[in-house]
Design a protein around this motif. Structure first.
Motif, PDB file in Angstrom:
ATOM      1  N   VAL A  57      -0.432 -55.291 -65.443  1.00  0.00           N
ATOM      2  CA  VAL A  57      -0.324 -54.345 -66.520  1.00  0.00           C
ATOM      3  C   VAL A  57       0.694 -53.453 -66.595  1.00  0.00           C
ATOM      4  CG1 VAL A  57      -1.494 -52.825 -68.051  1.00  0.00           C
ATOM      5  CG2 VAL A  57      -2.819 -54.546 -67.256  1.00  0.00           C
ATOM      6  N   SER A  58       1.468 -53.390 -67.521  1.00  0.00           N
ATOM      7  CA  SER A  58       2.648 -52.552 -67.688  1.00  0.00           C
ATOM      8  C   SER A  58       2.285 -51.540 -69.150  1.00  0.00           C
ATOM      9  CB  SER A  58       3.898 -53.061 -67.664  1.00  0.00           C
ATOM     10  OG  SER A  58       4.290 -53.433 -69.202  1.00  0.00           O
ATOM     11  N   ASN A  59       2.632 -50.110 -68.662  1.00  0.00           N
ATOM     12  CA  ASN A  59       2.618 -49.153 -69.910  1.00  0.00           C
ATOM     13  C   ASN A  59       3.971 -48.518 -70.099  1.00  0.00           C
ATOM     14  OD1 ASN A  59      -0.315 -48.550 -68.200  1.00  0.00           O
ATOM     15  ND2 ASN A  59      -0.712 -48.682 -70.558  1.00  0.00           N
ATOM     16  N   ASP A  60       4.255 -48.499 -71.225  1.00  0.00           N
ATOM     17  CA  ASP A  60       5.427 -47.910 -71.705  1.00  0.00           C
ATOM     18  C   ASP A  60       5.407 -46.841 -72.778  1.00  0.00           C
ATOM     19  OD1 ASP A  60       8.377 -48.155 -72.046  1.00  0.00           O
ATOM     20  OD2 ASP A  60       7.982 -49.333 -73.837  1.00  0.00           O
ATOM     21  N   ASP A 179      -6.326 -45.391 -72.583  1.00  0.00           N
ATOM     22  CA  ASP A 179      -6.682 -44.424 -73.403  1.00  0.00           C
ATOM     23  C   ASP A 179      -6.627 -42.901 -72.695  1.00  0.00           C
ATOM     24  OD1 ASP A 179      -7.364 -46.374 -75.132  1.00  0.00           O
ATOM     25  OD2 ASP A 179      -9.700 -46.225 -74.482  1.00  0.00           O
ATOM     26  N   HIS A 180      -6.872 -42.783 -71.305  1.00  0.00           N
ATOM     27  CA  HIS A 180      -6.839 -41.645 -70.535  1.00  0.00           C
ATOM     28  C   HIS A 180      -5.303 -40.935 -70.743  1.00  0.00           C
ATOM     29  CE1 HIS A 180      -6.698 -38.406 -67.573  1.00  0.00           C
ATOM     30  NE2 HIS A 180      -5.971 -39.306 -66.845  1.00  0.00           N
ATOM     31  N   ILE A 181      -4.246 -41.904 -70.477  1.00  0.00           N
ATOM     32  CA  ILE A 181      -2.920 -41.280 -70.431  1.00  0.00           C
ATOM     33  C   ILE A 181      -2.573 -40.916 -71.833  1.00  0.00           C
ATOM     34  CG2 ILE A 181      -2.272 -42.478 -68.265  1.00  0.00           C
ATOM     35  CD1 ILE A 181      -1.022 -44.594 -69.669  1.00  0.00           C
ATOM     36  N   ASN A 182      -2.977 -41.756 -72.744  1.00  0.00           N
ATOM     37  CA  ASN A 182      -2.631 -41.152 -74.290  1.00  0.00           C
ATOM     38  C   ASN A 182      -3.350 -40.136 -74.669  1.00  0.00           C
ATOM     39  OD1 ASN A 182      -0.885 -43.328 -74.962  1.00  0.00           O
ATOM     40  ND2 ASN A 182      -2.429 -44.969 -75.372  1.00  0.00           N
ATOM     41  N   SER A 183      -4.207 -39.358 -73.963  1.00  0.00           N
ATOM     42  CA  SER A 183      -5.017 -38.343 -74.467  1.00  0.00           C
ATOM     43  C   SER A 183      -4.437 -36.982 -73.700  1.00  0.00           C
ATOM     44  CB  SER A 183      -6.395 -38.292 -73.740  1.00  0.00           C
ATOM     45  OG  SER A 183      -6.626 -38.282 -72.455  1.00  0.00           O
ATOM     46  N   ILE A 184      -3.404 -37.187 -73.034  1.00  0.00           N
ATOM     47  CA  ILE A 184      -2.727 -36.088 -72.132  1.00  0.00           C
ATOM     48  C   ILE A 184      -1.857 -35.199 -72.966  1.00  0.00           C
ATOM     49  CG2 ILE A 184      -1.490 -35.462 -70.165  1.00  0.00           C
ATOM     50  CD1 ILE A 184      -2.838 -37.640 -68.642  1.00  0.00           C
ATOM     51  N   ASP A 185      -0.998 -35.756 -73.779  1.00  0.00           N
ATOM     52  CA  ASP A 185       0.008 -34.912 -74.540  1.00  0.00           C
ATOM     53  C   ASP A 185      -0.097 -35.834 -75.790  1.00  0.00           C
ATOM     54  OD1 ASP A 185       2.230 -34.038 -75.714  1.00  0.00           O
ATOM     55  OD2 ASP A 185       3.043 -33.461 -73.594  1.00  0.00           O
ATOM     56  N   PRO A 186      -0.014 -35.196 -76.894  1.00  0.00           N
ATOM     57  CA  PRO A 186       0.001 -35.732 -78.438  1.00  0.00           C
ATOM     58  C   PRO A 186       1.403 -36.193 -78.639  1.00  0.00           C
ATOM     59  CG  PRO A 186      -0.149 -33.278 -78.397  1.00  0.00           C
ATOM     60  CD  PRO A 186      -0.430 -33.555 -76.812  1.00  0.00           C
ATOM     61  N   ASP A 187       2.437 -35.733 -77.962  1.00  0.00           N
ATOM     62  CA  ASP A 187       3.605 -36.298 -78.099  1.00  0.00           C
ATOM     63  C   ASP A 187       4.072 -37.536 -77.409  1.00  0.00           C
ATOM     64  OD1 ASP A 187       4.688 -34.124 -79.832  1.00  0.00           O
ATOM     65  OD2 ASP A 187       4.406 -32.767 -77.937  1.00  0.00           O
ATOM     66  N   ILE A 188       3.253 -37.833 -76.450  1.00  0.00           N
ATOM     67  CA  ILE A 188       3.671 -39.105 -75.406  1.00  0.00           C
ATOM     68  C   ILE A 188       2.658 -40.034 -75.828  1.00  0.00           C
ATOM     69  CG2 ILE A 188       4.178 -39.526 -73.143  1.00  0.00           C
ATOM     70  CD1 ILE A 188       6.311 -37.759 -73.994  1.00  0.00           C
ATOM     71  N   LYS A 189       2.746 -41.287 -76.240  1.00  0.00           N
ATOM     72  CA  LYS A 189       1.836 -42.105 -76.336  1.00  0.00           C
ATOM     73  C   LYS A 189       2.571 -43.380 -75.740  1.00  0.00           C
ATOM     74  CE  LYS A 189      -0.845 -39.764 -78.639  1.00  0.00           C
ATOM     75  NZ  LYS A 189      -2.058 -39.277 -78.001  1.00  0.00           N
ATOM     76  N   PHE A 190       1.525 -44.220 -75.123  1.00  0.00           N
ATOM     77  CA  PHE A 190       2.014 -45.572 -74.380  1.00  0.00           C
ATOM     78  C   PHE A 190       1.328 -46.765 -75.108  1.00  0.00           C
ATOM     79  CE2 PHE A 190       1.972 -42.150 -71.044  1.00  0.00           C
ATOM     80  CZ  PHE A 190       2.977 -42.618 -70.023  1.00  0.00           C
ATOM     81  N   THR A 191       2.254 -47.770 -75.065  1.00  0.00           N
ATOM     82  CA  THR A 191       1.730 -49.166 -75.448  1.00  0.00           C
ATOM     83  C   THR A 191       1.358 -49.726 -74.070  1.00  0.00           C
ATOM     84  OG1 THR A 191       4.000 -49.963 -75.082  1.00  0.00           O
ATOM     85  CG2 THR A 191       3.498 -49.190 -77.280  1.00  0.00           C
ATOM     86  N   ILE A 192       0.652 -50.744 -74.137  1.00  0.00           N
ATOM     87  CA  ILE A 192       0.261 -51.613 -73.184  1.00  0.00           C
ATOM     88  C   ILE A 192       0.453 -52.995 -73.281  1.00  0.00           C
ATOM     89  CG2 ILE A 192      -2.147 -51.901 -73.843  1.00  0.00           C
ATOM     90  CD1 ILE A 192      -3.362 -51.976 -71.274  1.00  0.00           C
ATOM     91  N   GLU A 193       0.833 -53.682 -72.000  1.00  0.00           N
ATOM     92  CA  GLU A 193       1.312 -55.131 -72.019  1.00  0.00           C
ATOM     93  C   GLU A 193       0.801 -55.738 -70.848  1.00  0.00           C
ATOM     94  OE1 GLU A 193       5.165 -57.977 -71.965  1.00  0.00           O
ATOM     95  OE2 GLU A 193       5.531 -55.893 -72.074  1.00  0.00           O
ATOM     96  N   LYS A 194      -0.012 -56.808 -70.926  1.00  0.00           N
ATOM     97  CA  LYS A 194      -0.657 -57.516 -69.973  1.00  0.00           C
ATOM     98  C   LYS A 194      -0.016 -58.601 -69.784  1.00  0.00           C
ATOM     99  CE  LYS A 194      -5.000 -55.497 -71.217  1.00  0.00           C
ATOM    100  NZ  LYS A 194      -6.709 -55.562 -71.882  1.00  0.00           N
ATOM    101  N   GLU A 195      -0.379 -59.163 -68.521  1.00  0.00           N
ATOM    102  CA  GLU A 195       0.405 -60.525 -68.046  1.00  0.00           C
ATOM    103  C   GLU A 195       0.249 -61.795 -68.933  1.00  0.00           C
ATOM    104  OE1 GLU A 195      -1.270 -62.761 -64.492  1.00  0.00           O
ATOM    105  OE2 GLU A 195      -2.139 -60.606 -64.127  1.00  0.00           O
ATOM    106  N   ASP A 196       1.041 -62.496 -69.041  1.00  0.00           N
ATOM    107  CA  ASP A 196       0.873 -63.718 -69.826  1.00  0.00           C
ATOM    108  C   ASP A 196       1.099 -64.950 -68.899  1.00  0.00           C
ATOM    109  OD1 ASP A 196       0.356 -65.780 -72.052  1.00  0.00           O
ATOM    110  OD2 ASP A 196       2.471 -65.093 -72.852  1.00  0.00           O
ATOM    111  N   ASN A 197       0.171 -65.648 -68.728  1.00  0.00           N
ATOM    112  CA  ASN A 197       0.143 -66.838 -67.646  1.00  0.00           C
ATOM    113  C   ASN A 197       0.847 -66.531 -66.436  1.00  0.00           C
ATOM    114  OD1 ASN A 197      -0.746 -68.669 -69.669  1.00  0.00           O
ATOM    115  ND2 ASN A 197       1.081 -68.959 -70.725  1.00  0.00           N
ATOM    116  N   GLY A 198       0.299 -65.245 -66.041  1.00  0.00           N
ATOM    117  CA  GLY A 198       0.648 -65.046 -64.602  1.00  0.00           C
ATOM    118  C   GLY A 198       2.203 -64.417 -64.680  1.00  0.00           C
ATOM    119  N   THR A 199       2.397 -63.786 -65.718  1.00  0.00           N
ATOM    120  CA  THR A 199       3.972 -63.588 -65.885  1.00  0.00           C
ATOM    121  C   THR A 199       4.030 -62.222 -66.573  1.00  0.00           C
ATOM    122  OG1 THR A 199       4.993 -65.796 -65.839  1.00  0.00           O
ATOM    123  CG2 THR A 199       6.488 -63.766 -66.700  1.00  0.00           C
TER     124      THR A 199
END
Length: 312
Positions: A57-60, A179-199
């Motif tokens: 998983v990557s968070n951006d 959800d946790h990292i998106n609750s820490i600072d109202p100015d900083i929000k993360f998207t999430i990307e999960k692996e697709d077919n092992g990539t």
């Protein structure tokens, strides 16, 4: 249509001050266990293995530069400067004065659009020399806070965050952690990307999970990538054109971990360059230069090992 202004600050009133501060503050960056210098550093992930029931998983951060809260960031940086015992070796200014000068740089971002003057009132200017360092320092502070306060996860390791929880519950906790990292600072929000077919794509790399749990990395290209490069017949300096070849070949060498994939990547690059009239002599010249540099690097490494092992 949401837009982010990217304005060159060269020649602006605070440009030289921002360049000076970048040199003063740069040694403060990269003090965390999870700092990644570049794609080459990240490609070291190929030496790791993953279990079948684990996931990538990557968070951006969304719009990092223009989202960083200036007030909080100045406080974080001032605290770091105040405890930096080497600060006086880089500048005669105190931590307070460096922070004050930085505040002027971050809050004096003016630009003109369609004859109208504007002032950026939030975040760091994307065209300032000091902005990347400012953003790195705040996100390192943010990361430390996020990992130390995560309610259901203990995170450790280097190069990447490793979740130390039962793997069967991993997918549930991944969403909880986001959800946790998106609750820490109202100015900083993360998207999430999960692996697709092992990539999973990260930086300039595709990280691929193999059947045996080992990893490999390849060059990542966005779906919108068109292999369009500077034409060799254009009126640019030759060094710029050789730089195109050098950049593409270096990226292939650094990022691609499997020899078969590397061969395919070099073939792809050379085919794309051929479309834009790059002659064989130019490609060979760059390849020869890169091989020479690689050989010199090996010799330096070997000399360092010999000197450490010698007895006088």
């Amino acid at each position: 249509m949401p837009l982010r202004p990217i304005v060159s600050s060269v020649g602006s009133i605070m440009y030289n001050s921002a360049k000076y501060l970048a040199k003063v503050m740069s040694p403060l960056v990269g003090k965390t266990n999870h700092h990644i210098k570049n794609s080459k550093h990240f490609a070291g992930i190929k030496d790791k293995t993953v279990n079948e029931d684990e996931i990538f998983v990557s968070n951006d951060v969304s719009a990092l530069f223009t989202s960083v809260p200036v007030g909080k960031t100045l406080t974080v940086i001032k605290d770091k400067l105040s405890t930096d015992t080497t600060l006086s070796q880089r500048t005669p200014l105190s931590a307070d004065r460096v922070t004050r000068l930085l505040e002027l740089c971050l809050k004096c971002t003016y630009f003109v659009y369609d004859g109208q003057y504007y002032l950026q009132i939030h975040g760091a200017a994307m065209g300032s020399p000091v902005s990347p360092i400012v953003c790195n320092l705040y996100t390192e502070h943010f990361e430390s806070l996020a990992l130390s306060t995560a309610p259901t996860l203990r995170v450790g390791g280097s190069v990447l965050w490793t979740t130390l929880i039962p793997s069967k519950q991993l997918r549930q906790y991944v969403n909880e952690f986001t959800d946790h990292i998106n609750s820490i600072d109202p100015d900083i929000k993360f998207t999430i990307e999960k692996e697709d077919n092992g990539t999973l794509a990260f930086l300039d790399t595709n990280t691929v999970r193999l059947i045996d749990g080992h990893l490999k990395t390849t060059v990542f290209r966005k779906p919108t990538h068109t292999d369009q490069y500077l034409d060799f017949n254009s009126a640019h300096p030759e060094e710029h054109k050789l730089g195109v070849i050098r950049t593409l070949h270096q990226r292939a060498e650094v990022v691609t971990s499997d020899p078969t994939d590397l061969k395919a990547e070099i073939k792809h690059v050379n085919k794309a360059l051929n479309v834009y009239n790059y002659p064989r002599w130019a490609v060979n010249k760059v390849k020869k230069h890169l091989l020479k540099r690689k050989d010199q690097s090996r010799r330096k490494t070997s000399d360092r090992k010999d000197s450490k092992g010698s007895v006088t």
